[in-house]
Design a protein around this motif. Structure first.
Motif, PDB file in Angstrom:
ATOM      1  N   THR A   8      62.149 -71.825  -1.914  1.00 43.34           N
ATOM      2  CA  THR A   8      63.450 -71.275  -1.550  1.00 43.34           C
ATOM      3  C   THR A   8      63.434 -69.790  -1.856  1.00 43.34           C
ATOM      4  O   THR A   8      63.023 -69.391  -2.948  1.00 43.34           O
ATOM      5  N   LEU A  10      65.719 -66.523  -2.392  1.00 40.14           N
ATOM      6  CA  LEU A  10      67.086 -66.098  -2.665  1.00 40.14           C
ATOM      7  C   LEU A  10      67.124 -64.578  -2.744  1.00 40.14           C
ATOM      8  O   LEU A  10      66.306 -63.977  -3.437  1.00 40.14           O
ATOM      9  N   THR A  19      64.637 -60.862   2.440  1.00 38.29           N
ATOM     10  CA  THR A  19      63.902 -62.129   2.384  1.00 38.29           C
ATOM     11  C   THR A  19      63.060 -62.349   3.643  1.00 38.29           C
ATOM     12  O   THR A  19      62.051 -63.036   3.596  1.00 38.29           O
ATOM     13  N   LYS A  38      66.478 -69.843   3.008  1.00 40.19           N
ATOM     14  CA  LYS A  38      66.651 -68.429   2.684  1.00 40.19           C
ATOM     15  C   LYS A  38      68.139 -68.190   2.580  1.00 40.19           C
ATOM     16  O   LYS A  38      68.868 -68.448   3.532  1.00 40.19           O
ATOM     17  N   LYS A  39      68.590 -67.759   1.416  1.00 39.18           N
ATOM     18  CA  LYS A  39      70.021 -67.527   1.258  1.00 39.18           C
ATOM     19  C   LYS A  39      70.273 -66.463   0.201  1.00 39.18           C
ATOM     20  O   LYS A  39      69.349 -65.999  -0.444  1.00 39.18           O
ATOM     21  N   ALA A  41      71.491 -65.038  -3.316  1.00 35.45           N
ATOM     22  CA  ALA A  41      71.634 -65.498  -4.696  1.00 35.45           C
ATOM     23  C   ALA A  41      73.101 -65.293  -5.092  1.00 35.45           C
ATOM     24  O   ALA A  41      73.858 -64.647  -4.367  1.00 35.45           O
ATOM     25  N   GLU A  80      72.397 -69.576 -11.031  1.00 34.13           N
ATOM     26  CA  GLU A  80      71.885 -70.076  -9.747  1.00 34.13           C
ATOM     27  C   GLU A  80      71.815 -71.595  -9.760  1.00 34.13           C
ATOM     28  O   GLU A  80      71.442 -72.201 -10.751  1.00 34.13           O
ATOM     29  N   PRO A  83      67.496 -75.256  -6.570  1.00 33.70           N
ATOM     30  CA  PRO A  83      67.157 -75.653  -5.187  1.00 33.70           C
ATOM     31  C   PRO A  83      66.313 -76.927  -5.169  1.00 33.70           C
ATOM     32  O   PRO A  83      65.688 -77.257  -6.166  1.00 33.70           O
ATOM     33  N   ALA A  88      60.991 -71.283  -6.338  1.00 36.19           N
ATOM     34  CA  ALA A  88      62.080 -70.424  -5.873  1.00 36.19           C
ATOM     35  C   ALA A  88      61.693 -68.990  -6.184  1.00 36.19           C
ATOM     36  O   ALA A  88      61.074 -68.713  -7.209  1.00 36.19           O
ATOM     37  N   ILE A  90      63.626 -65.350  -6.453  1.00 39.32           N
ATOM     38  CA  ILE A  90      64.861 -64.565  -6.411  1.00 39.32           C
ATOM     39  C   ILE A  90      64.423 -63.127  -6.270  1.00 39.32           C
ATOM     40  O   ILE A  90      63.813 -62.555  -7.176  1.00 39.32           O
TER      41      ILE A  90
END
Length: 94
Positions: A8, A10, A19, A38-39, A41, A80, A83, A88, A90
């Protein structure tokens, strides 16, 4: 290993779309990685990129990715949510 490892991404930085470039960079270098999500944080003030080995099964890969991205391997920050992937990243402001 040919086993796929899920990751993941972030964005914990102030750089929109960061990202996407990291996604490409990681896929090229590590063909067995699958970017599952993909998002953003929860915060955008991470000073440094943090690589989290969620399952504890990929310490070497986590360390390699951290080195590649100029980051550190660390635990998932409390702010956070965990995930559903093995790793992950960040992305920080570094």
């Amino acid at each position: 290993t040919t086993e796929k490892i899920s990751l993941t991404l972030l964005n914990g930085s102030l750089k929109p779309g960061v990202t996407n470039s990291i996604d490409d960079q990681l896929i090229k270098k590590y063909p067995n990685l699958t970017i599952s999500a993909k998002k953003a944080a929860t915060k955008t003030d991470y000073a440094q990129t943090i690589v989290v080995d969620i399952t504890g099964k990929n310490p070497q890969l986590a360390a390699q990715i951290a080195t590649d991205l100029g980051g550190v391997v660390n635990a998932l920050p409390e702010s956070e949510s965990k995930p559903a992937t093995e790793l992950a990243v960040i992305v920080g402001n570094n």
